[in-house]
Design a protein around this motif. Structure first.
Motif, PDB file in Angstrom:
ATOM      1  N   ALA A 333     -29.687  21.567 -45.123  1.00  0.00           N
ATOM      2  CA  ALA A 333     -29.557  22.958 -44.690  1.00  0.00           C
ATOM      3  C   ALA A 333     -30.716  23.354 -43.778  1.00  0.00           C
ATOM      4  N   ILE A 334     -31.912  22.905 -44.097  1.00  0.00           N
ATOM      5  CA  ILE A 334     -33.082  23.199 -43.268  1.00  0.00           C
ATOM      6  C   ILE A 334     -32.944  22.536 -41.904  1.00  0.00           C
ATOM      7  N   ALA A 335     -32.503  21.288 -41.879  1.00  0.00           N
ATOM      8  CA  ALA A 335     -32.334  20.596 -40.598  1.00  0.00           C
ATOM      9  C   ALA A 335     -31.349  21.344 -39.700  1.00  0.00           C
ATOM     10  N   ARG A 336     -30.258  21.789 -40.265  1.00  0.00           N
ATOM     11  CA  ARG A 336     -29.246  22.501 -39.470  1.00  0.00           C
ATOM     12  C   ARG A 336     -29.773  23.845 -38.978  1.00  0.00           C
ATOM     13  N   GLU A 337     -30.514  24.543 -39.816  1.00  0.00           N
ATOM     14  CA  GLU A 337     -31.070  25.831 -39.410  1.00  0.00           C
ATOM     15  C   GLU A 337     -32.151  25.659 -38.348  1.00  0.00           C
ATOM     16  N   CYS A 338     -32.961  24.639 -38.485  1.00  0.00           N
ATOM     17  CA  CYS A 338     -33.982  24.380 -37.472  1.00  0.00           C
ATOM     18  C   CYS A 338     -33.343  24.084 -36.121  1.00  0.00           C
ATOM     19  N   ARG A 339     -32.214  23.424 -36.116  1.00  0.00           N
ATOM     20  CA  ARG A 339     -31.518  23.140 -34.865  1.00  0.00           C
ATOM     21  C   ARG A 339     -31.161  24.430 -34.142  1.00  0.00           C
TER      22      ARG A 339
END
Length: 388
Positions: A333-339
């Motif tokens: 979830a963090i990776a997707r939000e950082c994107r």
């Protein structure tokens, strides 16, 4: 003064000097020797395992939490922190180390004969020999008890036939720990990969874990001496104990990928101007960064708690499931939000965020899917097994 998310949680206060030193040593090695090449390895779907393994052995991370036979014998928490740094570089690199140490080496150390330990563990700890772990089959991932690979007694030895799938390090391994059905139940075997009838074709066209060797193992009439079998363990106790070791590393490792994404997003937002102001100065961006930092810090505190339990010999399998489920779910979830913070730049290999997001899709599945870990936790809470 700006702080990183884990500084905000004052995580270093919870670590010993030795743990900090191990973490920082691994981080420095990766910065100098690995990070400059990761984007190219990912794009070309290659990784120089044979060159990396001796360097990782010299660093002391291969089987680092095991005792004796050339292994460092560190704490479980120190091993977890090393996994965090490895996966902050790339999940494929942590997978290489995890499969070597927590699956293949742990299996031999825990269940092998003294001859098997002395023959293989020192070489594997040094990175001179590479191992893989053959449990998953094409039709039996979450249900390993249904495996079709069989080992049949033949005189004083054994003959193995079957297929394993999604095996990290398989095509470059010198030794495979293979689990097979026998008349006595599931047993483990140490299989040198140059044995006639053994082959390991590499799996291509992956969109995830591209900087990692993933293979099929094919065993066609593989003849082994009696000494190749693990002497005592029967049933799923053997392989599941190894999976718990590997899952523990993922509890920390996935948080490393999340931390790298968040560090990248923080740096980008501070440098990127939008409407004549830094992107980091906008409320929506700060809300995203605050929420992600909170989840990363909570995950880290849980991981450290589980590490202390493991060091005390008190960690239970369902607690490992708590950690694996939480760390990977929050990391992806963090990776997707950082994107979203990086915008279009986030889809390129100039930044690591999409690479981490793609890798975490595999981490979400292997060593027990999220659904399996939910059921493990559910069983612990209710006393009812809902797997079937």
């Amino acid at each position: 003064m700006p702080r990183t998310p884990l500084e905000l949680f004052d995580v270093d206060h919870l670590l010993t000097e030795e743990e900090v030193a191990m973490r920082d040593t691994v981080r420095s090695f990766l910065e100098a020797k690995v990070r400059p090449h990761l984007a190219d390895w990912y794009e070309s779907a290659t990784i120089p395992v044979r060159e990396l393994a001796p360097a990782l052995g010299e660093l002391g991370v291969l089987g680092m939490h095991l005792e004796g036979y050339g292994c460092a014998g560190t704490s479980a928490t120190a091993y977890g922190l090393a996994c965090l740094e490895l996966e902050a570089a790339d999940s494929g690199l942590r997978s290489l180390v995890s499969v070597q140490g927590s699956l293949a080496m742990f299996a031999i150390r825990r269940w092998g004969s003294e001859e098997q330990r002395e023959t293989w563990l020192p070489r594997m700890a040094a990175g001179e020999a590479i191992g893989c772990f053959g449990l998953t089959e094409p039709d039996f991932g979450s249900d390993p008890a249904g495996m079709r690979t069989r080992a049949v007694r033949d005189g004083d030895g054994w003959v193995l036939d079957g297929t394993k799938m999604w095996i990290t390090n398989g095509s470059v391994a010198d030794i495979a720990v293979v689990w097979a059905q026998t008349e006595e139940g599931i047993r483990g075997f140490v299989v040198p990969t140059d044995t006639p009838g053994f082959s390991a074709p590499e799996i291509k066209k992956k969109m995830s874990l591209r900087a990692s060797v993933t293979s099929e193992l094919v065993l066609e009439g593989v003849r082994l001496p009696a000494a190749a079998a693990f002497p005592e363990v029967r049933g799923l106790t053997g392989p599941l104990s190894c999976l718990n070791e590997a899952r523990f590393g993922i509890v920390f490792g996935a948080l490393g990928a999340a931390r790298d994404c968040l560090d990248t997003a923080l740096a980008y937002a501070g440098q990127r101007d939008i409407f004549d102001r830094p992107l980091s100065s906008y409320q929506l961006t700060q809300a995203k960064l605050a929420d992600m930092s909170l989840e990363l810090g909570k995950g880290m505190l849980l991981a450290l708690h589980l590490g202390r339990l493991k060091d005390a010999g008190a960690l239970r399998p369902e607690q490992v499931s708590l950690g694996k489920l939480n760390s990977v779910r929050e990391a992806i979830a963090i990776a997707r939000e950082c994107r979203t913070i990086l915008g279009a730049a986030g889809i390129t290999l100039e930044y690591p965020v999409m690479r981490h997001a793609n890798n975490l899709e595999s981490v979400l599945t292997y060593e027990g899917t999220s659904e399996v870990h939910q059921l493990v936790i559910g069983r612990a809470l209710t006393g009812e097994a809902a797997f079937r």
